[in-house]
Design a protein around this motif. Structure first.
Motif, PDB file in Angstrom:
ATOM      1  N   GLY A 191      73.824  53.951   6.781  1.00 13.33           N
ATOM      2  CA  GLY A 191      72.603  53.502   6.352  1.00 13.33           C
ATOM      3  C   GLY A 191      71.713  54.801   6.056  1.00 13.33           C
ATOM      4  O   GLY A 191      72.231  56.006   5.988  1.00 13.33           O
ATOM      5  N   GLY A 192      70.567  54.460   5.455  1.00 16.91           N
ATOM      6  CA  GLY A 192      69.524  55.604   5.245  1.00 16.91           C
ATOM      7  C   GLY A 192      68.966  56.425   6.729  1.00 16.91           C
ATOM      8  O   GLY A 192      69.118  55.765   7.633  1.00 16.91           O
ATOM      9  N   MET A 193      68.376  57.369   6.409  1.00 13.53           N
ATOM     10  CA  MET A 193      67.770  58.215   7.353  1.00 13.53           C
ATOM     11  C   MET A 193      66.181  58.308   7.021  1.00 13.53           C
ATOM     12  O   MET A 193      65.981  58.461   5.887  1.00 13.53           O
ATOM     13  N   GLY A 194      65.362  58.542   7.959  1.00 12.56           N
ATOM     14  CA  GLY A 194      64.196  58.910   7.959  1.00 12.56           C
ATOM     15  C   GLY A 194      63.470  57.853   6.907  1.00 12.56           C
ATOM     16  O   GLY A 194      63.328  56.593   7.194  1.00 12.56           O
ATOM     17  N   GLU A 195      62.948  58.315   5.904  1.00 11.42           N
ATOM     18  CA  GLU A 195      62.093  57.586   4.965  1.00 11.42           C
ATOM     19  C   GLU A 195      62.905  56.653   4.300  1.00 11.42           C
ATOM     20  O   GLU A 195      62.508  55.670   3.410  1.00 11.42           O
ATOM     21  N   LEU A 196      64.253  56.844   4.002  1.00 10.39           N
ATOM     22  CA  LEU A 196      65.261  56.047   3.459  1.00 10.39           C
ATOM     23  C   LEU A 196      65.717  55.077   4.197  1.00 10.39           C
ATOM     24  O   LEU A 196      66.868  54.212   3.865  1.00 10.39           O
ATOM     25  N   LYS A 197      65.371  55.005   5.638  1.00  6.47           N
ATOM     26  CA  LYS A 197      66.002  54.183   6.404  1.00  6.47           C
ATOM     27  C   LYS A 197      65.778  52.850   5.868  1.00  6.47           C
ATOM     28  O   LYS A 197      64.725  52.490   5.504  1.00  6.47           O
ATOM     29  N   ASP A 198      66.798  52.054   5.944  1.00  3.40           N
ATOM     30  CA  ASP A 198      67.028  50.623   5.578  1.00  3.40           C
ATOM     31  C   ASP A 198      66.780  50.377   4.030  1.00  3.40           C
ATOM     32  O   ASP A 198      66.747  49.228   3.569  1.00  3.40           O
ATOM     33  N   LYS A 199      66.784  51.390   3.215  1.00  2.00           N
ATOM     34  CA  LYS A 199      66.694  51.362   1.823  1.00  2.00           C
ATOM     35  C   LYS A 199      67.744  51.665   1.069  1.00  2.00           C
ATOM     36  O   LYS A 199      68.031  51.197   0.002  1.00  2.00           O
ATOM     37  N   ILE A 200      68.528  52.450   1.641  1.00  2.00           N
ATOM     38  CA  ILE A 200      69.892  52.881   0.956  1.00  2.00           C
ATOM     39  C   ILE A 200      70.948  52.940   1.711  1.00  2.00           C
ATOM     40  O   ILE A 200      70.995  52.580   2.960  1.00  2.00           O
ATOM     41  N   ILE A 201      72.519  53.171   1.304  1.00  4.97           N
ATOM     42  CA  ILE A 201      73.464  53.106   2.104  1.00  4.97           C
ATOM     43  C   ILE A 201      74.078  54.697   1.670  1.00  4.97           C
ATOM     44  O   ILE A 201      73.723  55.224   0.527  1.00  4.97           O
ATOM     45  N   ARG A 202      74.966  55.083   2.515  1.00  7.80           N
ATOM     46  CA  ARG A 202      75.483  56.455   2.347  1.00  7.80           C
ATOM     47  C   ARG A 202      77.168  56.314   2.668  1.00  7.80           C
ATOM     48  O   ARG A 202      77.310  56.013   3.662  1.00  7.80           O
ATOM     49  N   ILE A 203      77.834  56.890   1.597  1.00  8.27           N
ATOM     50  CA  ILE A 203      79.395  56.750   1.792  1.00  8.27           C
ATOM     51  C   ILE A 203      79.854  58.005   2.041  1.00  8.27           C
ATOM     52  O   ILE A 203      79.299  58.980   0.958  1.00  8.27           O
ATOM     53  N   GLY A 204      80.547  58.388   2.892  1.00  2.26           N
ATOM     54  CA  GLY A 204      80.970  60.023   3.272  1.00  2.26           C
ATOM     55  C   GLY A 204      82.304  59.899   2.326  1.00  2.26           C
ATOM     56  O   GLY A 204      83.178  59.305   2.263  1.00  2.26           O
ATOM     57  N   THR A 205      82.382  61.115   1.647  1.00  2.74           N
ATOM     58  CA  THR A 205      83.503  61.465   0.909  1.00  2.74           C
ATOM     59  C   THR A 205      84.010  62.902   1.245  1.00  2.74           C
ATOM     60  O   THR A 205      84.150  63.786   0.386  1.00  2.74           O
ATOM     61  N   LEU A 206      84.133  63.075   2.602  1.00  2.00           N
ATOM     62  CA  LEU A 206      84.520  64.596   2.965  1.00  2.00           C
ATOM     63  C   LEU A 206      85.689  64.404   3.910  1.00  2.00           C
ATOM     64  O   LEU A 206      85.884  63.347   4.311  1.00  2.00           O
ATOM     65  N   GLY A 207      85.980  65.705   4.369  1.00  3.72           N
ATOM     66  CA  GLY A 207      87.069  65.881   5.253  1.00  3.72           C
ATOM     67  C   GLY A 207      88.703  65.557   4.436  1.00  3.72           C
ATOM     68  O   GLY A 207      88.895  66.466   3.417  1.00  3.72           O
ATOM     69  N   MET A 208      89.332  64.912   5.062  1.00  3.28           N
ATOM     70  CA  MET A 208      90.642  64.586   4.298  1.00  3.28           C
ATOM     71  C   MET A 208      90.675  63.485   3.490  1.00  3.28           C
ATOM     72  O   MET A 208      91.712  62.719   3.164  1.00  3.28           O
ATOM     73  N   ILE A 209      89.590  63.107   2.820  1.00  4.80           N
ATOM     74  CA  ILE A 209      89.354  61.902   1.928  1.00  4.80           C
ATOM     75  C   ILE A 209      90.138  62.086   0.813  1.00  4.80           C
ATOM     76  O   ILE A 209      90.586  63.004   0.226  1.00  4.80           O
ATOM     77  N   ASP A 210      91.008  60.951   0.455  1.00  6.49           N
ATOM     78  CA  ASP A 210      91.980  60.873  -0.916  1.00  6.49           C
ATOM     79  C   ASP A 210      92.213  59.826  -1.416  1.00  6.49           C
ATOM     80  O   ASP A 210      91.175  58.643  -1.200  1.00  6.49           O
TER      81      ASP A 210
END
Length: 373
Positions: A313-332
């Motif tokens: 989810g979001g952090m700080g002032e964006l908490k509960d307002k957005i989602i975050r999808i990680g696209t890092l590491g060995m993502i394929d």
């Protein structure tokens, strides 16, 4: 399957190596220290790399405390939660920051950075976060930003905890004084190792009035003897050495391209599914896709979790307002396809776009990753 901004799903051999425990003063471990720094210098394109037991935050604070002096005038650019943490570290060092802020979800253009630098003739350094995982925004034109700063005679400190290995970064060629990162992001190792890549100019700037655990110069002095000054997270060193070997096997430039390709793909399917995304072509992140989903953020997180996919989810002032999808590491391609199927099912939309070829792992590494769990 974790699709969060870190830690990441790690290759099988990296996970296996994380359980190795040996005498940290043994010849076996000395060889690990030496080999790891050699591989990381190659990846950073740097003169030295300090290897620090701790998180990416430790790497950032070690960089700040070791390369800045008390009362030094420092330009700090903030545009998200981790930028604010960097600013806090600069203040705790006792430096004197000139702070420039952007609202969460916006980034700085190259022209804006140039104007800021030109209006701070008394500054001797600039510090900023390369890639903001809290907002999915990044300095995509890092080379240009660094050149502007170096042409103005500034020392350049880059927090690339979530950017290193996902974007082009060349410490020596670009004249960056220091870059900080962590093991558990695009390097695709387990958490627990902070790394600071340094140019020759950066090495000359290392300060002595630094707490021992944050003292980059002390760590480098011990690394000259193929040791660490304090008891390290031994298993993390073994794991990260293996991760660095896999990075070399894939090729750093190919990894940069894979991250950008997968991130572009996830942004495209998210937009087609009705997301309102943060960032644009000038500043989107290669490691996090952030935005407002067509259903509530909490519901999206819950529905993906039911299908075995963990996002943030979001952090700080964006908490509960957005989602975050990680696209890092060995993502394929396999990972992003699984996400596509899940989004189609949850939102009842027809998503048919196929991942691009550059989103795939090399054949030599594919078997290292299991995206079914």
């Amino acid at each position: 399957m974790m699709l969060i901004p870190g830690p990441v799903n790690v290759p099988r051999s990296v996970a296996q190596n994380s359980s190795v425990v040996v005498n940290h003063r043994s010849e076996k471990f000395r060889n690990v220290v030496a080999e790891l720094e050699t591989l990381m210098k190659e990846a950073f394109s740097s003169s030295r790399v300090a290897l620090l037991t701790g998180s990416g935050t430790l790497a950032v604070e070690s960089m700040v405390f070791s390369l800045l002096s008390k009362n030094e005038r420092v330009i700090v650019l903030t545009y998200g939660e981790f930028s604010e943490r960097l600013l806090d570290s600069v203040r705790k060092r006792g430096a004197s920051p000139s702070v420039y802020r952007k609202p969460f979800g916006q980034g700085f253009s190259t022209d804006e950075v140039k104007d800021i630098i030109e209006s701070n003739k008394d500054a001797t350094a600039i510090a900023f976060v390369h890639n903001e995982t809290s907002t999915g925004i990044a300095f995509r034109k890092l080379k240009e930003v660094v050149k502007i700063a170096k042409d103005a005679g500034l020392k350049v400190l880059v927090d690339s905890v979530s950017g290193f290995a996902a974007y082009e970064i060349r410490v020596n060629e670009w004249g960056i004084d220091a870059v900080a990162t962590g093991s558990q992001k695009a390097l695709a190792s387990v958490p627990g190792l902070g790394l600071v890549g340094l140019s020759e100019d950066g090495i000359k700037e290392l300060q002595e009035d630094v707490p021992n655990y944050l003292n980059v110069k002390l760590h480098l002095n011990f690394q000259d003897k193929r040791e660490t000054p304090f008891t390290p997270a031994v298993g993390v060193f073994f794991a990260t050495l293996r991760a660095a070997e896999l990075l070399r096997l894939e090729g750093i430039e190919r990894r940069w391209r894979r991250h950008e390709s997968c991130a572009r793909y996830v942004r495209k399917i998210a937009q087609n599914a009705g997301f309102s995304l943060l960032g644009d072509e000038s500043n989107f992140s290669n490691t996090v896709v952030a935005g407002v989903p067509p259903i509530s953020p909490g519901s999206m997180i819950k529905e993906l979790s039911r299908r075995g996919i963990e996002i943030s989810g979001g952090m700080g002032e964006l908490k509960d307002k957005i989602i975050r999808i990680g696209t890092l590491g060995m993502i394929d391609d396999r990972a992003v396809l699984r996400l596509r199927y899940a989004l189609s099912d949850i939102l009842k939309v027809d998503l048919t776009e196929q991942p691009p070829e550059e989103c795939k792992l090399p054949e030599s590494i594919i078997q290292e990753m299991d995206w079914d769990n």
